[in-house]
Write an enzyme that holds these catalytic residues in place. Sequence first.
Site, PDB file in Angstrom:
ATOM      1  N   GLY A   1      33.983   6.425 -47.272  1.00 46.11           N
ATOM      2  CA  GLY A   1      32.809   6.137 -48.902  1.00 46.11           C
ATOM      3  C   GLY A   1      33.944   6.964 -50.546  1.00 46.11           C
ATOM      4  O   GLY A   1      35.252   6.998 -50.174  1.00 46.11           O
ATOM      5  N   GLU A   2      33.003   7.201 -51.150  1.00 44.91           N
ATOM      6  CA  GLU A   2      33.161   8.344 -52.159  1.00 44.91           C
ATOM      7  C   GLU A   2      34.232   8.053 -52.736  1.00 44.91           C
ATOM      8  O   GLU A   2      35.338   8.587 -53.667  1.00 44.91           O
ATOM      9  CB  GLU A   2      33.770   9.825 -51.498  1.00 44.91           C
ATOM     10  N   GLY A   3      35.154   5.610 -52.981  1.00 45.84           N
ATOM     11  CA  GLY A   3      36.262   5.916 -52.953  1.00 45.84           C
ATOM     12  C   GLY A   3      37.632   5.921 -52.661  1.00 45.84           C
ATOM     13  O   GLY A   3      38.609   5.847 -52.783  1.00 45.84           O
TER      14      GLY A   3
END
Length: 342
Positions: free
Chosen positions: A308-310
Amino acid sequence: MPVQTPTGLPFDDIRHLIATMPDADIVAGDAARERQGQLVKPPGALGRLEDIAIHLATWQGKAMPTADRPMVAVFAATHGVAARGVSPYPGSVTKQMVDTFTAGKAAVNQICATFDAGLRVFDLALDLPTPDITEDAALDERACAATIAFGMQAIAGGADVLCLGEMGIGNTTIAAAICHALYGGTPEEWVGAGTGASGEILARKVETVREAIAFHGKALSDPLEVLRRVGGREIAAMAGAILAARHERVPVILDGYVVTAAAAVLHALDPRTLDHCLAGHVSAEQAHRRLLARLNLEPILDLGMRLGEGSGAALALGVVKASVACHRGMATFAQAGVSDQA
């Protein structure tokens, strides 16, 4: 608690944004495609890189696309379902990770630095988790519409490519609930390990999704009701960012399962809403590949990531930037004095 019917008022603005989306710039796309045919290489030799450059040209509206001002926007929110033990990590980790982003010490920070991308982190009321979606709607209609509008700020500052990411303990449960509501099937088809759920934790995730969909029932026939009832603040904000990028002709790179679930809500309203989007990667989350297929999105990378988190979108940005560099910087056959095909 009785199921509420939508008022129709706050969401009217969102439906209007979708109805007035700009279309692709076919002239710019054709010009970019023509240039690809003139570059000093066999036709199609750069494979997907050629398609990506043409995609950017089509949506930026210029034959020579750019990726000079990329922005990675990470939306962080907290969820009431985290208290049900659907993740190996407590809900407090969300804020701790946001602090890590701010300190420049997370994986996404390093990837952004590698590819010279800006990073903005949006704190969506982290001290106020949304209600447990098995007992109440995550948001009321007005708050959901306002959060969508807030997410539209992601493109402020003139980004030419937008990468979307998220942070929120419990939000793979939320993504699974959205997908189950939109596409049916069984909860097991849409629930995965997330941050490492297994055994009893994974079973709780499945049961949470099952209970949430049963609780909200027939109200989930409207995709915007799906968003507000079983979604969350970061999901709504990312939907807003995708819409704003479309109106400003900014191509979007989607990250993993949670980001793609936000995109799926828009796709359910109108499949054209994602035409300017690229799938940065397919994650290890087992339902992500199935969801991308539903949306007809081909991932750029397949590295088994599930952070996640880009991070996956930011990593795919490196490929996008290389695509643009080749498109802009390579010589044509005529410029290089190289013989073209006989």
